[in-house]
Write a protein that holds these residues in place. Structure first.
Motif, mmCIF file in Angstrom:
data_model
loop_
_atom_site.group_PDB
_atom_site.id
_atom_site.type_symbol
_atom_site.label_atom_id
_atom_site.label_comp_id
_atom_site.label_asym_id
_atom_site.label_seq_id
_atom_site.Cartn_x
_atom_site.Cartn_y
_atom_site.Cartn_z
ATOM 1 N N ALA A 45 0.955 -1.196 0.129
ATOM 2 C CA ALA A 45 0.001 -0.181 -0.037
ATOM 3 C C ALA A 45 1.022 1.161 -0.193
ATOM 4 C CB ALA A 45 -0.875 0.059 1.115
ATOM 5 N N LEU A 46 0.273 2.326 -0.573
ATOM 6 C CA LEU A 46 1.240 3.497 -0.564
ATOM 7 C C LEU A 46 0.400 4.652 -0.143
ATOM 8 C CD1 LEU A 46 3.475 5.135 -2.170
ATOM 9 C CD2 LEU A 46 1.478 5.679 -3.943
ATOM 10 N N ILE A 47 0.988 5.577 0.601
ATOM 11 C CA ILE A 47 0.572 6.769 1.065
ATOM 12 C C ILE A 47 1.372 7.761 0.297
ATOM 13 C CG2 ILE A 47 0.257 8.439 2.855
ATOM 14 C CD1 ILE A 47 0.844 6.651 5.029
ATOM 15 N N ASN A 50 3.041 10.897 1.495
ATOM 16 C CA ASN A 50 4.395 10.703 2.296
ATOM 17 C C ASN A 50 5.412 10.789 0.973
ATOM 18 O OD1 ASN A 50 3.279 10.801 4.692
ATOM 19 N ND2 ASN A 50 4.040 8.874 5.273
ATOM 20 N N CYS A 51 5.153 10.399 -0.150
ATOM 21 C CA CYS A 51 5.972 9.855 -0.982
ATOM 22 C C CYS A 51 6.447 11.059 -1.679
ATOM 23 C CB CYS A 51 5.363 8.964 -2.290
ATOM 24 S SG CYS A 51 6.571 8.687 -3.402
ATOM 25 N N THR A 52 7.837 11.272 -1.606
ATOM 26 C CA THR A 52 8.602 12.338 -2.310
ATOM 27 C C THR A 52 9.131 12.002 -3.693
ATOM 28 O OG1 THR A 52 10.678 11.734 -1.407
ATOM 29 C CG2 THR A 52 9.279 13.226 0.062
ATOM 30 N N CYS A 54 11.215 10.215 -4.540
ATOM 31 C CA CYS A 54 12.744 10.147 -4.598
ATOM 32 C C CYS A 54 13.180 8.926 -5.404
ATOM 33 C CB CYS A 54 13.084 10.167 -3.115
ATOM 34 S SG CYS A 54 12.645 8.356 -2.308
ATOM 35 N N MET A 55 12.517 8.120 -5.771
ATOM 36 C CA MET A 55 12.948 6.924 -6.409
ATOM 37 C C MET A 55 13.685 5.818 -5.923
ATOM 38 S SD MET A 55 11.685 7.570 -9.824
ATOM 39 C CE MET A 55 12.680 6.558 -10.872
ATOM 40 N N LEU A 56 13.862 5.846 -4.505
ATOM 41 C CA LEU A 56 14.679 5.063 -4.071
ATOM 42 C C LEU A 56 14.058 3.728 -4.239
ATOM 43 C CD1 LEU A 56 16.020 6.587 -0.697
ATOM 44 C CD2 LEU A 56 17.273 6.030 -2.672
ATOM 45 N N CYS A 57 12.734 3.467 -3.720
ATOM 46 C CA CYS A 57 12.270 2.199 -3.864
ATOM 47 C C CYS A 57 12.408 1.528 -5.210
ATOM 48 C CB CYS A 57 10.743 2.371 -3.623
ATOM 49 S SG CYS A 57 9.918 3.593 -4.385
ATOM 50 N N ALA A 58 12.150 2.447 -6.422
ATOM 51 C CA ALA A 58 12.219 1.921 -7.706
ATOM 52 C C ALA A 58 13.634 1.408 -7.789
ATOM 53 C CB ALA A 58 11.834 3.025 -8.573
ATOM 54 N N PRO A 111 12.565 6.055 2.679
ATOM 55 C CA PRO A 111 12.752 6.781 3.948
ATOM 56 C C PRO A 111 11.760 7.594 4.556
ATOM 57 C CG PRO A 111 13.812 7.819 1.855
ATOM 58 C CD PRO A 111 12.988 6.804 1.367
ATOM 59 N N PHE A 112 10.493 7.786 3.852
ATOM 60 C CA PHE A 112 9.422 8.369 4.342
ATOM 61 C C PHE A 112 8.166 7.678 4.699
ATOM 62 C CE2 PHE A 112 12.083 10.783 1.253
ATOM 63 C CZ PHE A 112 12.839 11.721 2.257
ATOM 64 N N ASP A 113 8.411 6.212 4.921
ATOM 65 C CA ASP A 113 7.462 5.509 5.198
ATOM 66 C C ASP A 113 6.018 5.800 4.352
ATOM 67 O OD1 ASP A 113 8.510 4.278 7.297
ATOM 68 O OD2 ASP A 113 7.861 5.351 9.052
HETATM 69 S S1 SF4 Z 1 11.254 5.517 -1.670
HETATM 70 FE FE1 SF4 Z 1 10.858 7.376 -2.308
HETATM 71 S S2 SF4 Z 1 9.667 6.942 -4.445
HETATM 72 FE FE2 SF4 Z 1 9.468 5.298 -3.167
HETATM 73 S S3 SF4 Z 1 7.724 5.245 -2.176
HETATM 74 FE FE3 SF4 Z 1 9.183 6.205 -0.681
HETATM 75 S S4 SF4 Z 1 9.163 8.505 -0.970
HETATM 76 FE FE4 SF4 Z 1 8.136 7.606 -2.763
#
Ligand code: SF4
Ligand code: SF4
Lengths: 179, 318
Positions: A45-47, A50-52, A54-58, A111-113
């Motif tokens: 699930a995604l909030i 909160n998402c910036t 930042c592409m870290l997850c991808a 990093p942003f939950d």
């Molecule tokens: S890692 Fe960055 S792009 Fe992926 S969900 Fe978290 S905030 Fe969003």
């Protein structure tokens, strides 16, 4: 121990007969939903808030199944001669669950939950292409994310809390402090 | 004229029992086995606890395509299921249910039943041979080996009770039966039941069909209705075996108010023995081929001979 020949056979019969009088353990799944533990990895699930982007997850995802599109919005400076600010706006966030291997790396990496595991698991589709779920669908699952599990009675306090408390203790002796 | 009507009614009753009781046993197997294994068994077909599951299975089997392998011996392949099933129907004809309640009372009833039951296994052999498939052939050969091994204690145990009763008529045996025979003929009863289990290829003696090792033995190539007939033959075999065990060793219709309720006693005993057949299936693992043979020749045959000797002494002494 003297063992009577055939006693093992009788014991086997006794075990099955006893089992027959007990309630069966079958889960009546489609009729009754299973009680899954709170940490079950059902779906991500995604909030969005909160998402910036930042592409870290991808970037961390080993399966490359997270798709993110974003653009930068310019926020004009509020003061005269100030600098304009920019802000990331998420246009698309999708996870292709036909490739996802539920490794949880994206959830850990964020990093942003913004990503969480939800125990919901009934999101099968008839066409494999429809398993790519977009951000509104991911957002809906946020309502099904259970609260975090309580810590063990004598466990160390959660990291965030521990840091805050330590900071509060340190403050009185910090240089420049009035006390 | 009345004779014909009488015979017709008897035949109809036997046919009805032949069609209903095996299904009942099958249903009990579904449910009892499930609960013994901690699951619930089929629940959806029919309103109450899936009672119509076997009917639904039957409908499903009928709908399936009738396939015969290209290299198969067509005629033999096609009639094999009937050969496997019919003997049990014929056997039921001579098994007495209550005092005077019997399809046809034969003077040599026991001999007849044992001979007819032997035919049933030919059906498996025919299927195994004609399928032109190595698994079927292997299964068929195992059937043959098992049949050879267990026919002997089966017949010897039956011979013991016939000797004790002094007659080959099934009705006569039930009439001669006394409760203390449970002890006197106890060994024969166990040998007969166990050998019978092997005859109808029920677990733990299901080496020939061993679905995990040789797919489904002689029945590998069968599908649809013909397969269903083989399955039905298995359940009919259980019923016939239970009925024979009841009649020969458990006193058939003997019980309180046997003149009126004799048929009920027989039925209850048959169902109880059938339950044991199911129970044994759940409790024991399948025997290996060599264990199976050793058990027959070194276990059951000597026991049956011992029982025969005891019976002979008993008959001469009294
Ligand atoms: S890692 Fe960055 S792009 Fe992926 S969900 Fe978290 S905030 Fe969003
Ligand atoms: S769980 Fe693993 S595979 Fe699935 S989206 Fe997250 S990082 Fe990628």
């Amino acid at each position: 121990m003297v063992s009577v020949p055939g006693s093992g056979l009788l014991k086997g019969l006794a075990v099955t007969l006893r089992q027959m009088t007990r309630r069966s353990v079958t889960a009546h799944y489609p009729d009754a939903l299973p009680e899954l533990p709170p940490r079950s990895r059902g779906v991500i699930a995604l909030i969005e808030e909160n998402c910036t982007s930042c592409m870290l997850c991808a970037r961390e995802c080993p399966a490359w199944c997270i798709y993110i599109d974003s653009h930068k919005d310019v926020i004009p400076a509020t003061t005269e001669g100030g600098k304009d600010k920019t802000r990331n706006v998420l246009d698309r966030f999708a996870i292709d669950f036909s490739i996802c291997m539920y490794c949880s790396i994206c959830v850990e990496a964020c990093p942003f939950d913004a990503l969480h595991w939800s125990p919901e698991f009934e999101y099968a589709e008839l066409d494999i292409r429809e398993l790519t779920h977009e951000k509104d669908r991911l957002r809906e699952w946020m309502w099904t994310v259970p609260p975090p599990v309580a810590l063990d009675p004598h466990a160390e306090p959660a990291k965030e809390i521990g840091v805050a408390e330590k900071a509060a203790v340190r403050r009185p002796t910090a240089p420049g402090d009035p006390s | 004229m009345t004779d014909w009507v009488d015979l017709g009614v008897r035949l109809a009753l036997v046919l009805a029992a032949f069609l209903v009781v095996p299904l009942l046993v099958g249903q009990v197997e579904h449910k009892a086995m499930a609960h013994m294994q901690g699951r619930v068994g089929p629940m959806y077909a029919g309103a109450f606890h899936g009672w119509a599951q076997l009917v639904a299975d039957g409908v499903k089997f009928v709908q399936k395509e009738d396939v015969v392998p290209a290299a198969a011996d067509r005629t033999v392949f096609k009639i094999a299921p009937a050969v496997a099933l019919l003997p049990y129907l014929v056997a039921l004809l001579v098994i007495p249910v209550g005092p005077g309640l019997v399809g046809q009372d034969l003077g040599v009833g026991l001999f007849f039943v044992l001979a007819v039951m032997g035919v049933g296994v030919i059906g498996s052999l025919m299927g195994g041979w004609s399928s032109a498939n190595k698994f079927s052939l292997l299964g068929g050969i195992r059937v043959a080996a098992q049949l050879m091994a267990y026919e002997l204690p089966f017949v010897l145990a039956a011979a013991s009770v016939a000797m004790a009763a002094g007659t080959l008529s099934l009705t006569g045996i039930v009439q001669a039966w006394e409760p203390w025979w449970l002890l006197w003929q106890g060994i024969a009863a166990v040998v007969f039941f166990v050998a019978g289990l092997a005859e109808v290829q029920r677990p733990p003696f299901d080496m020939p069909v061993a679905d995990a090792e040789i797919v489904f033995g002689p029945y590998t190539e069968y599908g649809g209705l013909r397969f269903a007939l083989f399955i039905l033959a298995e359940y009919a075999g259980i019923v016939v075996l239970s009925a024979l065990t009841t009649v020969l060793f458990l006193g058939g219709w003997h019980g309180p108010w046997e003149d009126q309720l004799g048929w009920l006693w027989t039925l209850l005993k048959v169902l109880a023995v059938s339950f044991v057949v199911i129970w044994v299936r759940v409790a024991y693992p399948r025997l290996r081929e060599d264990q199976l043979q050793r058990f027959a020749w070194q276990g059951l045959v000597p026991l049956a001979l011992l029982q025969l000797a005891i019976t002979a002494v008993g008959v001469v002494a009294w």
